[in-house]
Scaffold this motif. Structure first.
Motif, PDB file in Angstrom:
ATOM      1  N   SER A  33      37.128   2.016  21.320  1.00 52.73           N
ATOM      2  CA  SER A  33      36.533   3.203  20.713  1.00 52.73           C
ATOM      3  C   SER A  33      36.553   4.374  21.690  1.00 52.73           C
ATOM      4  CB  SER A  33      35.093   2.897  20.282  1.00 52.73           C
ATOM      5  OG  SER A  33      34.520   4.030  19.670  1.00 52.73           O
ATOM      6  N   ARG A  34      36.327   4.105  22.975  1.00 49.55           N
ATOM      7  CA  ARG A  34      36.342   5.183  23.959  1.00 49.55           C
ATOM      8  C   ARG A  34      37.763   5.758  24.103  1.00 49.55           C
ATOM      9  NH1 ARG A  34      32.602   1.718  26.672  1.00 49.55           N
ATOM     10  NH2 ARG A  34      34.257   0.872  28.007  1.00 49.55           N
ATOM     11  N   GLN A  35      38.776   4.890  24.031  1.00 50.10           N
ATOM     12  CA  GLN A  35      40.155   5.373  24.112  1.00 50.10           C
ATOM     13  C   GLN A  35      40.465   6.331  22.974  1.00 50.10           C
ATOM     14  OE1 GLN A  35      43.573   2.909  24.646  1.00 50.10           O
ATOM     15  NE2 GLN A  35      42.560   1.533  26.113  1.00 50.10           N
ATOM     16  N   ILE A  36      40.010   5.972  21.773  1.00 46.49           N
ATOM     17  CA  ILE A  36      40.312   6.811  20.611  1.00 46.49           C
ATOM     18  C   ILE A  36      39.581   8.150  20.732  1.00 46.49           C
ATOM     19  CG2 ILE A  36      40.119   7.018  18.110  1.00 46.49           C
ATOM     20  CD1 ILE A  36      42.241   5.023  19.101  1.00 46.49           C
ATOM     21  N   ARG A  37      38.334   8.121  21.173  1.00 47.76           N
ATOM     22  CA  ARG A  37      37.597   9.376  21.319  1.00 47.76           C
ATOM     23  C   ARG A  37      38.249  10.249  22.399  1.00 47.76           C
ATOM     24  NH1 ARG A  37      33.155   9.516  18.336  1.00 47.76           N
ATOM     25  NH2 ARG A  37      32.173   7.554  17.653  1.00 47.76           N
ATOM     26  N   SER A  38      38.714   9.622  23.468  1.00 49.73           N
ATOM     27  CA  SER A  38      39.390  10.377  24.516  1.00 49.73           C
ATOM     28  C   SER A  38      40.670  11.022  23.975  1.00 49.73           C
ATOM     29  CB  SER A  38      39.727   9.450  25.689  1.00 49.73           C
ATOM     30  OG  SER A  38      40.485  10.133  26.670  1.00 49.73           O
ATOM     31  N   LEU A  39      41.372  10.299  23.136  1.00 49.85           N
ATOM     32  CA  LEU A  39      42.586  10.841  22.531  1.00 49.85           C
ATOM     33  C   LEU A  39      42.257  12.013  21.614  1.00 49.85           C
ATOM     34  CD1 LEU A  39      45.649  10.669  22.021  1.00 49.85           C
ATOM     35  CD2 LEU A  39      45.157   8.966  20.235  1.00 49.85           C
ATOM     36  N   GLU A  40      41.189  11.884  20.843  1.00 49.44           N
ATOM     37  CA  GLU A  40      40.792  12.969  19.942  1.00 49.44           C
ATOM     38  C   GLU A  40      40.412  14.221  20.739  1.00 49.44           C
ATOM     39  OE1 GLU A  40      39.040  10.833  15.958  1.00 49.44           O
ATOM     40  OE2 GLU A  40      37.804  10.782  17.780  1.00 49.44           O
ATOM     41  N   ARG A  41      39.725  14.028  21.857  1.00 50.03           N
ATOM     42  CA  ARG A  41      39.365  15.192  22.673  1.00 50.03           C
ATOM     43  C   ARG A  41      40.625  15.855  23.245  1.00 50.03           C
ATOM     44  NH1 ARG A  41      35.237  11.677  24.442  1.00 50.03           N
ATOM     45  NH2 ARG A  41      36.430  11.184  26.343  1.00 50.03           N
ATOM     46  N   GLU A  42      41.577  15.024  23.675  1.00 48.78           N
ATOM     47  CA  GLU A  42      42.798  15.578  24.250  1.00 48.78           C
ATOM     48  C   GLU A  42      43.596  16.354  23.214  1.00 48.78           C
ATOM     49  OE1 GLU A  42      46.882  13.966  26.476  1.00 48.78           O
ATOM     50  OE2 GLU A  42      45.084  12.689  26.377  1.00 48.78           O
ATOM     51  N   LEU A  43      43.635  15.834  21.979  1.00 51.74           N
ATOM     52  CA  LEU A  43      44.411  16.482  20.920  1.00 51.74           C
ATOM     53  C   LEU A  43      43.615  17.575  20.208  1.00 51.74           C
ATOM     54  CD1 LEU A  43      46.155  13.363  19.301  1.00 51.74           C
ATOM     55  CD2 LEU A  43      47.144  15.014  20.908  1.00 51.74           C
ATOM     56  N   LYS A  44      42.295  17.608  20.509  1.00 55.32           N
ATOM     57  CA  LYS A  44      41.416  18.566  19.837  1.00 55.32           C
ATOM     58  C   LYS A  44      41.507  18.414  18.326  1.00 55.32           C
ATOM     59  CE  LYS A  44      41.599  22.044  23.524  1.00 55.32           C
ATOM     60  NZ  LYS A  44      42.342  21.208  24.483  1.00 55.32           N
ATOM     61  N   ALA A  45      41.475  17.161  17.882  1.00 57.02           N
ATOM     62  CA  ALA A  45      41.575  16.863  16.450  1.00 57.02           C
ATOM     63  C   ALA A  45      40.815  15.573  16.165  1.00 57.02           C
ATOM     64  CB  ALA A  45      43.034  16.727  16.025  1.00 57.02           C
ATOM     65  N   VAL A  46      40.142  15.535  15.003  1.00 57.69           N
ATOM     66  CA  VAL A  46      39.481  14.304  14.550  1.00 57.69           C
ATOM     67  C   VAL A  46      40.526  13.455  13.845  1.00 57.69           C
ATOM     68  CG1 VAL A  46      37.697  13.324  13.065  1.00 57.69           C
ATOM     69  CG2 VAL A  46      37.261  15.455  14.319  1.00 57.69           C
ATOM     70  N   LEU A  47      40.708  12.214  14.299  1.00 56.54           N
ATOM     71  CA  LEU A  47      41.734  11.336  13.739  1.00 56.54           C
ATOM     72  C   LEU A  47      41.171  10.360  12.721  1.00 56.54           C
ATOM     73  CD1 LEU A  47      43.628  10.562  17.092  1.00 56.54           C
ATOM     74  CD2 LEU A  47      44.209  12.298  15.360  1.00 56.54           C
ATOM     75  N   PHE A  48      39.885  10.002  12.866  1.00 49.05           N
ATOM     76  CA  PHE A  48      39.254   9.050  11.947  1.00 49.05           C
ATOM     77  C   PHE A  48      37.916   9.602  11.464  1.00 49.05           C
ATOM     78  CE2 PHE A  48      41.783   6.380  14.837  1.00 49.05           C
ATOM     79  CZ  PHE A  48      42.536   5.628  13.923  1.00 49.05           C
ATOM     80  N   ARG A  49      37.626   9.294  10.206  1.00 49.49           N
ATOM     81  CA  ARG A  49      36.263   9.491   9.695  1.00 49.49           C
ATOM     82  C   ARG A  49      35.587   8.132   9.752  1.00 49.49           C
ATOM     83  NH1 ARG A  49      39.156  12.384   5.694  1.00 49.49           N
ATOM     84  NH2 ARG A  49      38.931  14.656   5.920  1.00 49.49           N
ATOM     85  N   ARG A  50      34.487   8.060  10.507  1.00 49.26           N
ATOM     86  CA  ARG A  50      33.819   6.780  10.713  1.00 49.26           C
ATOM     87  C   ARG A  50      32.485   6.782   9.990  1.00 49.26           C
ATOM     88  NH1 ARG A  50      35.926   8.983  15.191  1.00 49.26           N
ATOM     89  NH2 ARG A  50      37.240   7.783  16.646  1.00 49.26           N
ATOM     90  N   THR A  51      32.210   5.710   9.292  1.00 48.76           N
ATOM     91  CA  THR A  51      30.876   5.481   8.732  1.00 48.76           C
ATOM     92  C   THR A  51      30.472   4.072   9.132  1.00 48.76           C
ATOM     93  OG1 THR A  51      31.629   4.516   6.634  1.00 48.76           O
ATOM     94  CG2 THR A  51      31.498   6.923   6.754  1.00 48.76           C
ATOM     95  N   THR A  52      29.288   3.685   8.745  1.00 49.47           N
ATOM     96  CA  THR A  52      28.855   2.318   9.080  1.00 49.47           C
ATOM     97  C   THR A  52      29.621   1.278   8.289  1.00 49.47           C
ATOM     98  OG1 THR A  52      27.096   2.507   7.426  1.00 49.47           O
ATOM     99  CG2 THR A  52      26.531   3.073   9.722  1.00 49.47           C
ATOM    100  N   ARG A  53      30.262   1.725   7.179  1.00 54.24           N
ATOM    101  CA  ARG A  53      30.945   0.749   6.322  1.00 54.24           C
ATOM    102  C   ARG A  53      32.468   0.810   6.392  1.00 54.24           C
ATOM    103  NH1 ARG A  53      27.644   0.573   0.575  1.00 54.24           N
ATOM    104  NH2 ARG A  53      25.623  -0.071   1.464  1.00 54.24           N
TER     105      ARG A  53
END
Length: 310
Positions: A33-53
Motif C-alpha cells: 500500500s505504501r508503494q502505491i501511495r508513493s507512486l500516486e504522489r510521484e505521478l500526482k494522480a489518484v490511481l485507485f478509489r479505495r473503500t472498506t469494501r
C-alpha cells in the motif's frame, strides 16, 4: 517511477485487492500500500478509489494499467533477448552445393561466411539441383548453390545468378575428339555418353538431352552415375564421353575438356526463401550479394564465371 512500483501497481490493478496482490508479490499488504501511495504522489494522480469494501481503478489508473502492461512486456522481451544473446551459441545456417559448384565456390562462400561472424555453416556439398530446391522450400536447407538453365525457381524462392557458362565435352586425353579445339555436338551421335541418372531430374542431364535434340539426335547413355567424380572415372576409363560444366581443377590426369557447338548454356545461382526472416541467413545472403557487387575482382571475394555444378 521505478519498475518495481509499476509491477506492483499492475498486480493490484489486476486483483483490485491489496491482500491478494500482496500474496502474488510475496510481500505484506502494508508495504504494498505504501508503494502505491508513493507512486500516486510521484505521478500526482489518484490511481485507485479505495473503500472498506472494494478497490476501483480511476481513469488515470486505467490508462496506467494499459500503458504499464505494454512497458513491462517490452522490458521482459528486452531482458530475454539480452540474456539469450549472452548465452547463445552461434546461429546455424544450412548451405548446400552441387558437387562442381562446391569445387568452384565453396572456399569463397566460406570465407564470406567467416567474415559475417557469429554463425556456423552446416555444409552439404553434393546435392542435386532438384533436391536442393525441395530442401530449401521445406526449410531443410537455407541457401543453395545450384545449376539452372534459365527456368524460374519455384514460387516462394528467390535466386541470384552468380556465374554463367556452358557444358563442355569431357573426353579421354587419347580420344580422337581430344584433338579438336571445338566439338560439334552432332558428332556425339555415334558415341556412348555418360551422365547422371534420369530419375534424379539432374539439370545437367536435362540440358544434355535438349542440346543433343537440337543437334538432331537422341543421346545414347551407356552409363549413369550419381556423382561427378564417378562420371569422370568412367570417362577416364574410356567408357564414354560426358557433357559437364566441369571446372578445370576438377579434371584428373588423362582427361581433357573441349567446348561444344552449339553451346548448351547453364548458370550457377544462389537460391533462398523469399520470406526468410532468420537474421543469420539474411546476413549471409546479403554478404554474398554485396561481395559480388563491391569487389568483383578481388582474390578473396571474386565470384567468377564457373564451369561446374549440377
Amino acid at each position: 517511477m521505478e519498475l518495481r512500483q509499476l509491477k506492483a501497481f499492475v498486480v493490484v490493478a489486476e486483483e483490485l485487492h491489496f491482500g491478494r496482490a500482496a500474496d502474488r508479490l510475496h510481500m505484506a499488504a502494508s508495504p504494498l500500500s505504501r508503494q502505491i501511495r508513493s507512486l500516486e504522489r510521484e505521478l500526482k494522480a489518484v490511481l485507485f478509489r479505495r473503500t472498506t469494501r472494494r478497490v476501483e481503478l480511476t481513469a488515470a489508473g486505467r490508462v496506467l494499467l494499459e500503458r504499464g502492461r505494454a512497458i513491462l512486456r517490452e522490458v521482459d522481451v528486452v531482458s530475454r533477448t539480452v540474456a539469450e544473446l549472452a548465452t547463445a551459441s552461434p546461429a546455424r545456417v544450412t548451405v548446400a552445393f552441387t558437387s562442381c559448384a562446391a569445387q568452384s565456390l565453396l572456399a569463397r562462400i566460406m570465407v564470406t561466411a567467416r567474415r559475417v561472424g557469429d554463425l556456423e555453416v552446416d555444409l552439404h556439398t553434393d546435392l542435386l539441383t532438384p533436391a536442393q530446391l525441395d530442401a530449401i522450400t521445406s526449410g531443410a536447407v537455407d541457401i543453395g548453390f545450384l545449376v539452372r538453365a534459365g527456368e524460374p525457381v519455384p514460387a516462394g524462392l528467390r535466386s541470384h545468378s552468380l556465374a554463367a557458362g556452358s557444358l563442355r565435352a569431357v573426353v579421354p586425353a587419347g580420344h580422337p575428339l581430344a584433338e579438336r579445339a571445338v566439338i560439334d555436338l552432332a558428332e556425339l551421335a555415334t558415341h556412348d555418353l555418360i551422365s547422371f541418372p534420369a530419375p534424379t531430374r539432374s539439370v545437367v542431364r536435362e540440358v544434355t538431352e535438349k542440346a543433343c535434340a537440337r543437334a538432331g539426335f537422341r543421346p545414347r547413355f551407356a552409363y549413369e552415375a550419381g556423382e561427378t567424380a564417378a562420371i569422370l572415372n568412367l570417362v577416364a576409363a574410356g567408357l564414354g564421353i560426358s557433357l559437364l560444366p566441369v571446372p578445370v581443377d576438377l579434371l584428373g590426369p588423362g582427361l581433357v575438356h573441349r567446348p561444344v557447338t552449339p553451346e548448351a548454356g547453364i548458370e550457377i545461382s544462389m537460391v533462398w526463401r523469399a520470406d526468410e526472416r532468420r537474421e543469420a541467413v539474411v546476413r549471409l545472403v546479403d554478404a554474398i550479394l554485396r561481395c559480388g557487387r563491391e569487389s568483383p575482382r578481388t582474390e578473396d571475394c571474386e565470384l567468377v564465371p564457373v564451369r561446374g555444378a549440377r
